[in-house]
Design a protein around this motif. Structure first.
Motif, PDB file in Angstrom:
ATOM      1  N   LEU A  47      -7.628  -9.307  28.393  1.00 35.52           N
ATOM      2  CA  LEU A  47      -7.223  -8.188  28.285  1.00 35.52           C
ATOM      3  C   LEU A  47      -6.073  -7.960  29.243  1.00 35.52           C
ATOM      4  O   LEU A  47      -6.254  -8.164  30.284  1.00 35.52           O
ATOM      5  CB  LEU A  47      -8.242  -7.258  28.784  1.00 35.52           C
ATOM      6  CG  LEU A  47      -9.493  -7.126  27.501  1.00 35.52           C
ATOM      7  CD1 LEU A  47     -10.619  -6.119  27.996  1.00 35.52           C
ATOM      8  CD2 LEU A  47      -9.086  -6.713  26.065  1.00 35.52           C
ATOM      9  N   THR A  48      -4.913  -7.374  28.484  1.00 36.60           N
ATOM     10  CA  THR A  48      -3.913  -7.042  29.436  1.00 36.60           C
ATOM     11  C   THR A  48      -4.206  -5.325  29.842  1.00 36.60           C
ATOM     12  O   THR A  48      -4.864  -4.720  29.001  1.00 36.60           O
ATOM     13  CB  THR A  48      -2.584  -6.651  28.563  1.00 36.60           C
ATOM     14  OG1 THR A  48      -2.164  -8.285  28.109  1.00 36.60           O
ATOM     15  CG2 THR A  48      -1.271  -6.157  29.618  1.00 36.60           C
ATOM     16  N   VAL A  49      -4.116  -4.883  31.217  1.00 36.21           N
ATOM     17  CA  VAL A  49      -4.544  -3.844  31.557  1.00 36.21           C
ATOM     18  C   VAL A  49      -3.461  -2.914  31.999  1.00 36.21           C
ATOM     19  O   VAL A  49      -2.568  -3.256  32.668  1.00 36.21           O
ATOM     20  CB  VAL A  49      -5.411  -4.140  32.467  1.00 36.21           C
ATOM     21  CG1 VAL A  49      -5.726  -2.883  33.477  1.00 36.21           C
ATOM     22  CG2 VAL A  49      -6.830  -4.921  32.350  1.00 36.21           C
ATOM     23  N   LEU A  50      -3.431  -1.650  31.537  1.00 34.21           N
ATOM     24  CA  LEU A  50      -2.800  -0.620  32.173  1.00 34.21           C
ATOM     25  C   LEU A  50      -3.683   0.281  32.845  1.00 34.21           C
ATOM     26  O   LEU A  50      -4.914   0.658  32.450  1.00 34.21           O
ATOM     27  CB  LEU A  50      -1.978   0.164  31.141  1.00 34.21           C
ATOM     28  CG  LEU A  50      -1.032  -0.573  30.315  1.00 34.21           C
ATOM     29  CD1 LEU A  50      -0.351   0.219  29.440  1.00 34.21           C
ATOM     30  CD2 LEU A  50       0.183  -0.949  31.326  1.00 34.21           C
ATOM     31  N   ALA A  51      -3.302   1.157  33.992  1.00 28.08           N
ATOM     32  CA  ALA A  51      -4.230   2.098  34.796  1.00 28.08           C
ATOM     33  C   ALA A  51      -3.419   3.352  34.916  1.00 28.08           C
ATOM     34  O   ALA A  51      -2.082   3.226  35.116  1.00 28.08           O
ATOM     35  CB  ALA A  51      -4.532   1.462  35.944  1.00 28.08           C
ATOM     36  N   ARG A  52      -4.020   4.502  35.026  1.00 26.71           N
ATOM     37  CA  ARG A  52      -3.385   5.675  35.488  1.00 26.71           C
ATOM     38  C   ARG A  52      -3.567   6.000  37.098  1.00 26.71           C
ATOM     39  O   ARG A  52      -4.948   5.969  37.233  1.00 26.71           O
ATOM     40  CB  ARG A  52      -3.953   6.864  34.443  1.00 26.71           C
ATOM     41  CG  ARG A  52      -3.230   8.194  35.008  1.00 26.71           C
ATOM     42  CD  ARG A  52      -3.389   9.253  33.873  1.00 26.71           C
ATOM     43  NE  ARG A  52      -2.833   8.808  32.634  1.00 26.71           N
ATOM     44  CZ  ARG A  52      -1.776   9.258  32.051  1.00 26.71           C
ATOM     45  NH1 ARG A  52      -0.746   9.670  33.001  1.00 26.71           N
ATOM     46  NH2 ARG A  52      -1.276   8.753  30.899  1.00 26.71           N
ATOM     47  N   LEU A  53      -2.720   6.179  37.604  1.00 28.31           N
ATOM     48  CA  LEU A  53      -2.943   6.362  39.175  1.00 28.31           C
ATOM     49  C   LEU A  53      -3.605   7.747  39.273  1.00 28.31           C
ATOM     50  O   LEU A  53      -3.367   8.602  38.694  1.00 28.31           O
ATOM     51  CB  LEU A  53      -1.611   6.001  39.847  1.00 28.31           C
ATOM     52  CG  LEU A  53      -0.921   4.826  39.964  1.00 28.31           C
ATOM     53  CD1 LEU A  53       0.560   4.980  40.649  1.00 28.31           C
ATOM     54  CD2 LEU A  53      -1.809   3.834  40.866  1.00 28.31           C
ATOM     55  N   SER A  54      -4.379   7.728  40.385  1.00 25.81           N
ATOM     56  CA  SER A  54      -5.115   8.905  40.854  1.00 25.81           C
ATOM     57  C   SER A  54      -4.194   9.721  41.271  1.00 25.81           C
ATOM     58  O   SER A  54      -2.828   9.276  41.901  1.00 25.81           O
ATOM     59  CB  SER A  54      -6.294   8.784  41.724  1.00 25.81           C
ATOM     60  OG  SER A  54      -7.219   7.623  41.182  1.00 25.81           O
ATOM     61  N   THR A  55      -4.423  11.204  41.564  1.00 30.10           N
ATOM     62  CA  THR A  55      -3.210  12.108  41.962  1.00 30.10           C
ATOM     63  C   THR A  55      -2.945  11.713  43.217  1.00 30.10           C
ATOM     64  O   THR A  55      -1.340  11.847  43.194  1.00 30.10           O
ATOM     65  CB  THR A  55      -3.854  13.557  42.151  1.00 30.10           C
ATOM     66  OG1 THR A  55      -4.724  13.790  40.769  1.00 30.10           O
ATOM     67  CG2 THR A  55      -2.728  14.469  42.500  1.00 30.10           C
ATOM     68  N   ASP A  56      -3.348  11.430  44.380  1.00 33.82           N
ATOM     69  CA  ASP A  56      -2.644  11.057  45.527  1.00 33.82           C
ATOM     70  C   ASP A  56      -2.445   9.586  45.876  1.00 33.82           C
ATOM     71  O   ASP A  56      -1.959   9.282  46.860  1.00 33.82           O
ATOM     72  CB  ASP A  56      -3.452  11.622  46.834  1.00 33.82           C
ATOM     73  CG  ASP A  56      -3.666  13.410  46.481  1.00 33.82           C
ATOM     74  OD1 ASP A  56      -2.635  13.815  46.285  1.00 33.82           O
ATOM     75  OD2 ASP A  56      -4.761  13.645  46.987  1.00 33.82           O
ATOM     76  N   ALA A  57      -2.899   8.934  44.681  1.00 28.96           N
ATOM     77  CA  ALA A  57      -2.864   7.258  44.902  1.00 28.96           C
ATOM     78  C   ALA A  57      -1.169   6.753  44.805  1.00 28.96           C
ATOM     79  O   ALA A  57      -0.329   7.125  44.043  1.00 28.96           O
ATOM     80  CB  ALA A  57      -3.606   6.667  44.003  1.00 28.96           C
ATOM     81  N   THR A  58      -0.695   5.707  45.515  1.00 26.68           N
ATOM     82  CA  THR A  58       0.543   5.125  45.354  1.00 26.68           C
ATOM     83  C   THR A  58       0.357   3.830  44.807  1.00 26.68           C
ATOM     84  O   THR A  58      -1.049   3.281  44.841  1.00 26.68           O
ATOM     85  CB  THR A  58       1.152   5.139  46.587  1.00 26.68           C
ATOM     86  OG1 THR A  58       0.230   4.074  47.530  1.00 26.68           O
ATOM     87  CG2 THR A  58       1.261   6.335  47.322  1.00 26.68           C
ATOM     88  N   PRO A  59       0.965   3.155  44.219  1.00 27.97           N
ATOM     89  CA  PRO A  59       1.116   1.502  43.794  1.00 27.97           C
ATOM     90  C   PRO A  59       0.709   0.807  44.796  1.00 27.97           C
ATOM     91  O   PRO A  59       0.055  -0.271  44.683  1.00 27.97           O
ATOM     92  CB  PRO A  59       2.667   1.215  43.272  1.00 27.97           C
ATOM     93  CG  PRO A  59       3.158   2.641  42.831  1.00 27.97           C
ATOM     94  CD  PRO A  59       2.359   3.844  43.945  1.00 27.97           C
ATOM     95  N   VAL A  60       1.157   0.948  45.942  1.00 27.58           N
ATOM     96  CA  VAL A  60       0.903  -0.052  47.115  1.00 27.58           C
ATOM     97  C   VAL A  60      -0.735   0.081  47.717  1.00 27.58           C
ATOM     98  O   VAL A  60      -1.269  -0.833  47.692  1.00 27.58           O
ATOM     99  CB  VAL A  60       1.502   0.429  48.731  1.00 27.58           C
ATOM    100  CG1 VAL A  60       1.056  -0.404  49.655  1.00 27.58           C
ATOM    101  CG2 VAL A  60       2.997   0.230  48.172  1.00 27.58           C
ATOM    102  N   GLN A  61      -1.337   1.284  47.459  1.00 30.35           N
ATOM    103  CA  GLN A  61      -2.585   1.392  47.819  1.00 30.35           C
ATOM    104  C   GLN A  61      -3.329   0.812  46.557  1.00 30.35           C
ATOM    105  O   GLN A  61      -4.354   0.173  46.784  1.00 30.35           O
ATOM    106  CB  GLN A  61      -2.843   2.904  47.889  1.00 30.35           C
ATOM    107  CG  GLN A  61      -2.378   3.627  48.807  1.00 30.35           C
ATOM    108  CD  GLN A  61      -2.732   5.034  48.925  1.00 30.35           C
ATOM    109  OE1 GLN A  61      -2.919   5.799  47.924  1.00 30.35           O
ATOM    110  NE2 GLN A  61      -2.732   5.657  50.227  1.00 30.35           N
ATOM    111  N   ALA A  62      -2.903   1.082  45.392  1.00 28.63           N
ATOM    112  CA  ALA A  62      -3.582   0.292  44.052  1.00 28.63           C
ATOM    113  C   ALA A  62      -3.593  -0.969  44.238  1.00 28.63           C
ATOM    114  O   ALA A  62      -4.790  -1.485  43.933  1.00 28.63           O
ATOM    115  CB  ALA A  62      -3.088   0.768  42.852  1.00 28.63           C
TER     116      ALA A  62
END
Length: 344
Positions: free
Chosen positions: A178-193
C-alpha cells in the motif's frame, strides 16, 4: 506544439483532486518500501495525522464468460474518499464503515470516462452491478469529469475497497503493498509527522523483525504533489524542459517559414507599395498595414485550428488507447497557450 504542451502539462503538472491538499502528505517507512495492511492499521494510530489512507494500482477482469476485459482499478482503503475529501457527481462514495476490509465489500466507484464509454452515460447507473473477477460489485457513485487521480496522469477506471478478493495478502504483515497518504493534524508539521512515523517503524521492527527489516531508519514525509514521481530517475523531470524547448524550436522554425512567405508576398507587391508611397503613405503606415494583414492571417488560422483540435479530440480512441485520450484530453488550459502564440 499545442498538443505537446498539453502532454507535458498533463504528465508533469498533474494536480490530483484533494481537498485542502496543502495538509496532505505522502508517507514512506524507513526502509523506503510500502506499507503492509497490518502496518497501515498501526499507522492510523499516529497522533500527528487526522487520517491515513492506503491504495494500490491493480486490475480486475470486467464481465463474465467469454466477454472478459481487464480494467485498471485503484484498490483503496475504506476511508479513502472521506480523508481526501473527494466527492462524486452522481450517487455517493463508500463510507469507512461499509467498506471495511473485514466485511469483504463489493462496492465500486467509477470514473466519469468509464461511465460515459462503458456504461453509456446511464443516469440511473447507481445501484446497479458490475461483474469483476466473477463477483458482483454494486456501483455506489460516479466521479466528476474534472476529477484528477492521485496516481498521476494514467488514471484508474474503477475505485474498489481493499479486501481479500482484490489483495490476497491482506493480512500478511510482511507483504508491503500500500502506498500511503495522510492528512496532517491541525497543529502538526511534516517534521513532527516524520519523527512519529520513524518511532512507529522502530517499534514495528522490534515487534516483527523479520517482516519489518530496516523500518527503524528515518521515515520520509513529503508533499502529496511529489507522489507521482517518487522513485523516478532525476532525468525524467528534465525531459519536460527538453520537450518544451523542442516545441519552442519547432515554433520558431514555423514562424520563420511564415515570415519568409510574408516577405515573398511583400516582394511581389512591390508595385502596389510603390503606388501607396507615391500617394503619400509613410513607411510606418505601410508597416502597420502589413502587420494588420499578418494578424488577420494568424487569427483566421487560430479560428479554424482551435475548434478543429477540440473536435478531433472528441473522436473516440479504441481499446487501451482510450485511457491515453482521457488523460490527454484538450481542455481550457490550451486557450492561454494558443493566445500566447497568436500574440507572439
Amino acid at each position: 506544439n499545442a498538443l505537446l504542451y498539453m502532454g507535458v502539462s498533463t504528465i508533469y503538472f498533474h494536480q490530483p483532486t484533494i481537498a485542502r491538499a496543502d495538509r496532505v502528505v505522502g508517507v514512506e517507512p524507513g526502509n523506503a518500501n510500502q506499507f503492509s495492511y497490518p502496518n497501515y492499521l498501526d499507522l492510523q494510530g499516529v497522533n500527528t495525522f487526522d487520517g491515513v489512507v492506503g491504495f494500490r494500482t491493480s486490475s480486475l477482469n470486467l464481465g463474465s464468460g467469454n466477454r472478459v476485459t481487464p480494467v485498471g482499478i485503484l484498490n483503496v482503503t475504506a476511508n479513502f474518499f472521506d480523508v481526501l475529501g473527494i466527492t462524486v457527481m452522481q450517487g455517493r462514495t463508500f463510507s469507512a464503515a461499509e467498506a471495511a476490509a473485514e466485511r469483504e465489500p463489493r462496492l465500486v466507484v467509477v470514473t466519469f470516462a468509464f461511465w460515459q464509454r462503458r456504461l453509456q452515460a446511464d443516469p440511473n447507473i447507481v445501484g446497479r452491478t458490475l461483474t469483476l473477477n466473477g463477483e458482483p460489485f454494486m456501483i455506489a457513485g460516479v466521479l466528476p469529469e474534472r476529477f484528477k487521480a492521485i496516481t498521476g496522469w494514467m488514471a484508474p477506471q474503477l475505485y474498489v475497497p481493499v479486501s481479500r478478493l482484490t489483495m490476497p495478502t491482506l493480512n500478511e504483515r510482511g507483504s508491503p503493498s500500500l502506498t500511503v497518504l495522510a492528512r496532517l493534524s491541525t497543529d502538526a508539521t511534516p517534521v513532527q509527522a516524520q519523527a512519529a512515523v520513524t518511532a512507529l517503524g522502530a517499534s514495528l521492527e522490534r515487534a516483527y523483525p523479520a517482516e519489518n527489516e530496516r523500518m527503524a531508519q528515518p521515515a520520509s514525509v513529503f508533499p502529496a504533489s511529489e507522489l507521482q514521481f517518487r522513485g523516478t530517475p532525476v532525468g525524467f523531470r528534465a525531459a519536460a524542459t527538453m520537450a518544451l524547448m523542442a516545441a519552442g524550436l519547432v515554433l520558431i522554425i514555423a514562424c520563420i517559414n511564415v515570415m519568409g512567405l510574408l516577405m515573398v508576398r511583400a516582394a511581389q507587391r512591390s508595385q502596389e507599395i510603390a503606388i501607396r508611397i507615391a500617394l503619400g503613405a509613410g513607411r510606418r503606415r505601410l508597416v502597420q498595414a502589413m502587420l494588420a494583414e499578418a494578424l488577420l492571417v494568424v487569427l483566421a488560422g487560430a479560428a479554424v485550428g482551435l475548434p478543429l483540435a477540440f473536435l478531433l479530440n472528441r473522436i473516440p480512441f479504441v481499446n487501451q488507447m482510450a485511457l491515453m485520450q482521457d488523460a490527454m484530453a484538450i481542455d481550457g488550459r490550451l486557450i492561454p497557450f494558443a493566445l500566447a502564440i497568436i500574440v507572439g
